[in-house]
Design a protein around this motif. Structure first.
Motif, PDB file in Angstrom:
ATOM      1  N   ARG B  53      54.345  39.247  36.173  1.00 32.09           N
ATOM      2  CA  ARG B  53      53.396  40.111  36.864  1.00 32.09           C
ATOM      3  C   ARG B  53      52.648  39.297  37.931  1.00 32.09           C
ATOM      4  N   THR B  54      52.187  38.099  37.518  1.00 35.79           N
ATOM      5  CA  THR B  54      51.410  37.268  38.446  1.00 35.79           C
ATOM      6  C   THR B  54      52.267  36.798  39.622  1.00 35.79           C
ATOM      7  N   PRO B 223      41.724  40.104  39.415  1.00 36.74           N
ATOM      8  CA  PRO B 223      42.296  40.985  38.389  1.00 36.74           C
ATOM      9  C   PRO B 223      41.286  41.419  37.338  1.00 36.74           C
ATOM     10  N   PHE B 232      46.603  38.587  34.120  1.00 40.54           N
ATOM     11  CA  PHE B 232      47.237  37.665  35.046  1.00 40.54           C
ATOM     12  C   PHE B 232      47.072  36.249  34.497  1.00 40.54           C
TER      13      PHE B 232
END
Lengths: 370, 277
Positions: B53-54, B223, B232
């Motif tokens: 995701r990051t 985030p 994150f």
């Protein structure tokens, strides 16, 4: 096909300076350049020669006047639609491409088929003697080699005219001499018109078919090297091309050997060749080139022979440069060719020696004062 | 200099060392013995989710900043007058003078459900489009300020200057004569842009992307202020070393951005991004 491949018709270019002033870089210049000519624009820096070249290439547009290529007015046609190519002073090679890619660039932009590109690039590199260097990057080449890549890159497009902006300026003297000869040979071989911008008068004289001398935005004189050197039409041209001695004078009258001028500093009159439209009474610049001053023990031509004294001599092998002081304290340079091999110092003149300087009428030019 | 290097490399080495220790589940103490079990823990699907995701966010932000920064930098270096250039510089740099936190919270308000952006979108008649975007399970959320889209927008905004400045510097260094040579050889403006300007400004793009990529990889504020509940890397590191005291796992997590950046730099070097420096 037009008689002239490039024409400049009364072209003016003005630039706005950051201070808000206006500078006239090119001032009502008209030029006509023939097919296949090696044509030079010669002048000191800032004389407008590079700006003129850039207007032919299309990097600048004239403020007024017109540039014609092969009879067609160019108006504001951008560079990529003009049938001319440029060799830049800084070479402007693409550092991120190989030699091959640099030379092929122009053909690729034209969508030339790959097989033909390969063939023509090979040919161009052979012409500038760089075969085998295809895969090098520009920074791996010497200055002279980079110069050749720039040349090949422009020539490979087979332009109507090749524009060269002081291309040899960054090279050392020896390499420059070699490249001068090579460029001239190349030009004769490919038959393309070259327009060559330089501030080096020797370079221009060596290579050109015709030269235009420029100063302060104006085209002063156009002619063959011989015409420019032997019959300069103004003081600036006489001074800029080669060396010349000048006297301030006043036009007296025309006679069968040319014209008579009074030279107050010499307290005498000289007979010489008038250049351009001169009128009696007009202030003129009288010029004679150092190699055309004849030093002798006896006067040889009436008032054109002037009494003088040797001040200083410099022996430079083929010639001896002699500094003379004439009547009235006027100093001039005279170059005597060393035609006899001898060790006798008297043959090369001695300081203090009394002599006559013979300024023969055919060697004395009478020019309008600028 | 040497001292700075010592401190910097020393702490990195400590980090690396810590990542090979493990946390005893019973006592909650760090056991200083070499093991790979922490890394085993790291490579579980839920943790890898966070990593991807990051990294995905960092990649998207980097691409977006390149796309936004390039035209602006190009305009600044080629067409802007001295005065315009000064004003644009100021406009790019001015946000950096205010606190990063202030700007992030300001964006939270802008993006909030009753915020100015939603108001504007609904008045512009694009409410349907926004709803469609927000209902996307991957990038959507309950509102712009609580979704990955919001995080993306804010990241792009806060890191944009770091992309503009190096690209602009690289474009400034492309000599005018090269552009003239390209045009002289028959290249139309777009061909010149593609064949000459783009490759020559590539080092600037790489330099800028190093900033945007690594800043996004390590950030935990954006985030946590804007995102939904998905974590994150930055947040995970913070919570592991703070709340749960799992320093080894935090250290292992930190290794991921470092490894990604090293790989990234190696690729960039391979592509010749540093040749023109």
């Amino acid at each position: 096909m037009s008689e002239f491949v490039i024409e400049l018709v009364d072209v003016v270019k003005r630039f706005a300076t950051p201070e808000g002033n206006e500078v006239t870089a090119v001032d009502h210049v008209s030029l006509q350049i023939r097919h296949g000519e090696f044509f030079s624009l010669l002048g000191p820096s800032g004389c407008g020669k590079t700006t003129s070249l850039r207007m032919i290439a299309g990097f600048e547009w004239p403020t007024s006047g017109e540039v014609l290529i092969d009879g067609k007015p160019m108006g504001r046609t951008p560079p990529f639609w003009r049938p001319v190519n440029t060799v830049f002073q800084s070479y402007a090679l693409f550092q991120h491409m190989t030699v091959f890619q640099n030379v092929a660039f122009g053909l690729e932009m034209d969508k030339t088929p790959a097989s033909e590109i390969k063939h023509r690039v090979g040919e161009a590199l052979e012409m500038v003697k760089l075969s085998g260097m295809e895969r090098r990057k520009p920074r791996q080449l010497s200055g002279g080699q980079q110069q050749r890549v720039a040349l090949a890159r422009a020539l490979v497009k087979r332009p109507k005219v090749l524009l060269l902006d002081e291309p040899l300026g960054a090279l050392d003297l020896k390499l420059r001499r070699e490249m001068q000869i090579e460029l001239k040979t190349l030009q004769e071989q490919v038959g393309i018109t070259f327009i060559y911008v330089t501030h080096d008068q020797e370079e221009a004289l060596t290579m050109s078919d015709r030269i235009t001398v420029m100063n302060r935005g104006k085209a002063l004189q156009t002619g063959s090297p011989v015409e420019i050197y032997e019959r300069p039409n103004c003081r600036f041209v006489a001074d800029f091309i080669g060396q010349a001695n000048f006297f301030a004078g006043k036009m007296l009258a025309f006679d069968d050997q040319g014209a008579r001028v009074a030279i107050p500093a010499l307290q005498t009159e000289l007979i010489g060749q008038p250049v351009g439209n001169l009128e009696p009474g007009q202030a003129v610049a009288v010029s004679i080139r150092p190699e055309k001053v004849r030093i002798a023990q006896e006067p040889a031509f009436g008032s054109n022979s002037v009494r003088g004294r040797v001040i200083h001599t410099t022996y430079i092998g083929s010639n001896t440069h002699v500094l003379l002081e004439l009547a009235g304290g006027v100093r001039i340079n005279a170059w005597e060719q060393n035609k006899i091999s001898t060790l006798d110092p008297k043959a090369y003149f001695l300081p203090g020696q009394e002599i006559w300087a013979n300024l023969f009428p055919e060697n004395v030019l009478i020019l309008p004062e600028d | 200099m040497l001292w700075m290097g010592g401190v910097y490399l020393g702490s990195l080495a400590t980090l690396l060392l810590n990542s090979f220790f493990y946390l005893d589940g019973f006592t909650g103490l760090v056991v200083r013995r070499f093991t790979l079990s922490t890394y085993q823990q790291l490579f579980t699907p839920s943790n890898m989710d966070i990593v991807f995701r990051t990294a995905g966010m960092a990649l998207a932000v980097t691409l977006a900043t390149i796309i936004l920064a390039f035209p602006l930098s190009y305009y600044m270096s080629r067409y802007a007058s001295k005065r315009q250039k000064g004003l644009l510089y100021l406009a790019v740099l001015l946000p950096l003078w205010s606190s990063y936190l202030v700007r992030v919270y300001a964006w939270k308000l802008i993006l909030a459900k009753e915020g100015i952006l939603s108001w504007f979108i609904s008045h512009a008649g694009a409410q349907g489009l926004l709803d469609a975007l927000l209902s996307n399970p991957v990038i959507g959320g309950s509102s712009l300020s609580l979704s990955p889209i919001g995080i993306f927008v804010v990241f792009t905004y806060v890191w944009l200057p770091y992309m503009i400045l190096p690209i602009h510097a690289a474009l400034e260094r492309v000599p005018r004569s090269l552009l003239e040579a390209s045009s002289d050889l028959g290249a139309k403006p777009l061909q010149t842009a593609w064949n000459v300007i783009l490759p020559l400004s590539f080092p600037g793009v790489v330099a800028g992307s190093i900033f945007t990529f690594s800043l996004t990889l390590g950030d935990f504020i954006v985030p946590s202020v804007l995102g939904n509940s998905s974590f994150f890397i930055g947040q995970v590191v913070l919570s592991h070393q703070g709340t749960s005291g799992n320093i080894p796992l935090a250290a292992a997590f930190t290794m991921i951005p470092i490894v990604i950046m090293i790989v990234y730099l190696l690729i960039a070097r391979k592509l010749g991004a540093f040749e023109a420096l």
